[in-house]
Design a protein around this motif. Structure first.
Motif, short mmCIF file in Angstrom:
data_model
loop_
_atom_site.label_atom_id
_atom_site.label_comp_id
_atom_site.label_asym_id
_atom_site.label_seq_id
_atom_site.Cartn_x
_atom_site.Cartn_y
_atom_site.Cartn_z
N ALA A 166 0.79 -1.21 0.23
CA ALA A 166 0.02 -0.04 0.08
C ALA A 166 1.08 1.15 0.00
O ALA A 166 0.49 2.26 -0.56
N ARG A 167 2.15 1.33 0.46
CA ARG A 167 2.89 2.38 0.52
C ARG A 167 4.02 2.22 -0.58
O ARG A 167 4.93 2.83 -0.77
N ALA A 168 3.66 1.39 -1.63
CA ALA A 168 4.89 1.12 -2.77
C ALA A 168 6.03 0.82 -2.32
O ALA A 168 6.85 1.16 -3.11
N LEU A 169 6.32 0.24 -1.12
CA LEU A 169 7.60 -0.17 -0.69
C LEU A 169 7.96 -1.55 -1.35
O LEU A 169 8.96 -2.04 -1.55
N VAL A 170 6.93 -2.42 -1.41
CA VAL A 170 7.04 -3.64 -2.08
C VAL A 170 6.10 -3.75 -3.26
O VAL A 170 5.18 -2.95 -3.55
N SER A 171 6.27 -4.26 -4.56
CA SER A 171 5.67 -4.48 -5.68
C SER A 171 5.24 -5.82 -5.97
O SER A 171 6.39 -6.68 -5.95
N VAL A 172 4.39 -6.13 -6.52
CA VAL A 172 4.17 -7.76 -7.13
C VAL A 172 4.13 -7.68 -8.59
O VAL A 172 3.40 -6.87 -9.57
N ALA A 219 8.27 1.10 -6.25
CA ALA A 219 8.70 2.36 -6.52
C ALA A 219 8.82 3.33 -5.36
O ALA A 219 9.59 4.07 -5.62
N GLY A 220 8.26 3.19 -4.31
CA GLY A 220 8.22 3.95 -3.53
C GLY A 220 9.40 4.21 -2.79
O GLY A 220 10.03 5.07 -2.10
N MET A 221 10.29 3.28 -2.82
CA MET A 221 11.77 3.20 -2.47
C MET A 221 12.41 4.39 -3.17
O MET A 221 13.41 5.06 -2.30
N LEU A 222 11.98 4.79 -4.13
CA LEU A 222 12.74 5.87 -4.86
C LEU A 222 12.79 7.15 -4.17
O LEU A 222 13.68 7.80 -4.38
N VAL A 236 -2.14 4.47 -5.18
CA VAL A 236 -1.34 5.67 -5.33
C VAL A 236 -0.77 5.60 -6.62
O VAL A 236 -0.59 4.83 -7.45
N ARG A 237 -0.29 6.80 -7.30
CA ARG A 237 0.60 7.09 -8.30
C ARG A 237 1.80 7.75 -7.85
O ARG A 237 1.95 8.41 -7.00
N MET A 238 3.12 7.43 -8.64
CA MET A 238 4.19 8.03 -8.37
C MET A 238 5.02 8.06 -9.81
O MET A 238 5.05 7.37 -10.31
N SER A 239 5.78 9.21 -9.44
CA SER A 239 6.77 9.52 -10.71
C SER A 239 8.20 8.41 -10.40
O SER A 239 8.58 8.29 -9.33
N ILE A 240 8.48 7.60 -11.62
CA ILE A 240 9.77 7.00 -11.34
C ILE A 240 10.92 7.50 -11.99
O ILE A 240 12.03 6.89 -12.19
N ASN A 248 7.82 22.86 -12.16
CA ASN A 248 7.25 22.05 -11.41
C ASN A 248 8.11 20.61 -10.76
O ASN A 248 8.26 19.75 -11.83
N VAL A 249 8.38 20.64 -9.62
CA VAL A 249 9.41 19.69 -9.22
C VAL A 249 8.71 19.04 -8.19
O VAL A 249 8.15 19.42 -7.16
N ILE A 250 8.38 17.56 -8.54
CA ILE A 250 7.86 16.72 -7.52
C ILE A 250 8.88 15.69 -7.02
O ILE A 250 9.98 15.62 -7.74
N GLU A 251 8.66 14.97 -6.28
CA GLU A 251 9.66 13.89 -5.50
C GLU A 251 9.51 12.65 -6.18
O GLU A 251 8.38 11.88 -6.19
N VAL A 252 10.56 12.21 -7.00
CA VAL A 252 10.36 10.90 -7.55
C VAL A 252 10.25 9.82 -6.48
O VAL A 252 10.98 9.69 -5.32
N GLY A 253 9.30 8.85 -6.50
CA GLY A 253 8.72 7.86 -5.65
C GLY A 253 8.05 8.31 -4.49
O GLY A 253 7.50 7.52 -3.65
N SER A 254 7.66 9.50 -4.45
CA SER A 254 6.65 9.87 -3.45
C SER A 254 5.17 9.61 -3.95
O SER A 254 4.86 9.92 -4.90
N PRO A 255 4.38 9.00 -2.98
CA PRO A 255 3.11 8.73 -3.26
C PRO A 255 2.14 9.60 -3.49
O PRO A 255 2.27 10.83 -2.90
N MET A 256 1.59 9.89 -4.80
CA MET A 256 0.67 11.25 -4.86
C MET A 256 -0.75 10.40 -5.39
O MET A 256 -0.97 9.36 -5.77
#
Lengths: 249, 249
Positions: A52-58, A68-71, B111-115, B126-134
């Motif tokens: 749910a926090r995108a710290l692991v992915s399936v 990807a949340g690790m990024l 959630v979505r996030m930039s990779i 517009n700078v967002i944090e890569v890997g940050s849940p949005m």
């Protein structure tokens, strides 16, 4: 907030993340459960939190990996813990001249870890995971790092009840006097390492520079060479400093 | 293992780590406590756990930051979630031609996030944090990503009770028909974004390519240009694919 069980849950969650490394980037649920020693239902729940926090992915094949949340922590922690270009160049020169893997180890609480690595040129080489906690009660870098924190030695019995405290203390004292330390097979059989202290620009011991490789290649005259090379390089780095990372050490 | 309180502890611990970002790399205990809304004793205990794992580190001035232990995940997650060189080059060309920040967004759970990000050339960008849940309930990239997961729309009410589900559904349908989406000030006032779908080499929608910038610069004919540019670039990337990261999406 509950005490012990909460602390344990946090530890278990972080342990799950630790299962993923460069040798095991993808793990099945079965593998994660087996390695954790926890009931499957617990693992599924912990993984759901992390997902749910995108710290692991399936993946589509059902296997888990880091999300990807690790990024979000990648760029920042890499920048914070980066050694400067001069240090990198010096490490690279040691590898070019000597062929074995070079690491910069720092102490974090009661573990040590590499924050920078240049891999050796041989096929059989000593590659450790940068940022992976390693024991402070074994290895040449541990002895060098402990010369700046001798009070910690007694505490290490808590993490390793079999620790020979007197022997470690003697090793740390010897490292302090000699200005370097050697270890052979302390953490891993067949691996030898030599370490020397890196001082910050304000004179504090902040890190250990380490050359490590297979014991059959690091003995006799070549071990003497390694000691000389690592000591000289550590002095050189101490001259210009590790860079901004010193402020964290 | 206790249920709710354990889950909450894990969440709180990860929330603490989330407090550190490029605008706040160093935080005092006071700041961490204030931001967490938790009792100081709880925060101290959570931080001690993280410190023991070297995931946070205390500087000599007493302020906290991300620890060297984070490095164990840096190399691996960066490698796993890396887009290929062709994608990077294409993103860079869009920035060179158009001046605004370009991101590749993926959906992770709800959630979505930039990779991947290439920053715009303007001072105000517009700078967002890569890997940050949005949020998946706002923004042009969310609408594009939801075209591949329309069933999720209803679930998003759980994270945002004020969500206008019908409006979001209409926006997602419009994005599906048009092949792009535009958002103005949905997530942040004064920010406009345009997104187009990136397909994997096997034809699945795996990501959204997004151009974003200040609304006053992205309207009228220039907004039309942005739509054309982002749509063309997303098609180009879909032609060669994002690389191995596709397997994770």
């Amino acid at each position: 907030m509950a005490g012990d069980s909460s602390v344990r849950s946090v530890a278990r969650t972080l342990d799950l993340l630790d299962q993923f490394d460069h040798r095991h980037p993808f793990l099945s649920l079965r593998e994660i459960v087996d390695q954790s020693g926890l009931p499957k239902t617990t693992v599924v729940r912990l993984l759901a939190n992390l997902e749910a926090r995108a710290l692991v992915s399936v993946r589509s094949d059902g296997r888990y990996t880091l999300g990807a949340g690790m990024l979000r922590w990648v760029r920042m922690s890499a920048a914070l813990w980066e050694v400067n270009d001069q240090t990198r160049a010096c490490m690279r020169r040691v590898v070019d001249a000597f062929g074995e893997t070079v690491n910069v180890y720092v102490r974090q609480d009661n573990v040590r870890m590499s924050i920078a690595q240049e891999e050796g040129t041989n096929t059989v080489r000593n590659v450790i995971e940068v940022g992976s906690p390693m024991p402070l009660w074994a290895g040449s870098s541990a002895k060098v790092l402990l010369t700046a924190a001798p009070d910690l030695i007694d505490e290490l019995v808590e993490v390793n009840p079999d620790l020979d405290v007197a022997a470690l203390r003697a090793g740390v004292e010897a490292a302090s006097e000699a200005g370097y330390a050697v270890s052979e097979g302390e953490r891993e059989r067949g691996a030898t390492a030599v370490s020397a202290p890196i001082l910050s620009t304000d004179g504090r011991l902040v890190a250990a520079l380490t050359i490590s490789g297979p014991s059959p290649r690091l003995n006799g005259a070549r071990l003497e060479d390694a000691i000389r090379v690592v000591t000289d390089a550590a002095k050189e780095i101490s001259g210009f400093g590790l860079g901004s990372v010193e402020e964290l050490l």
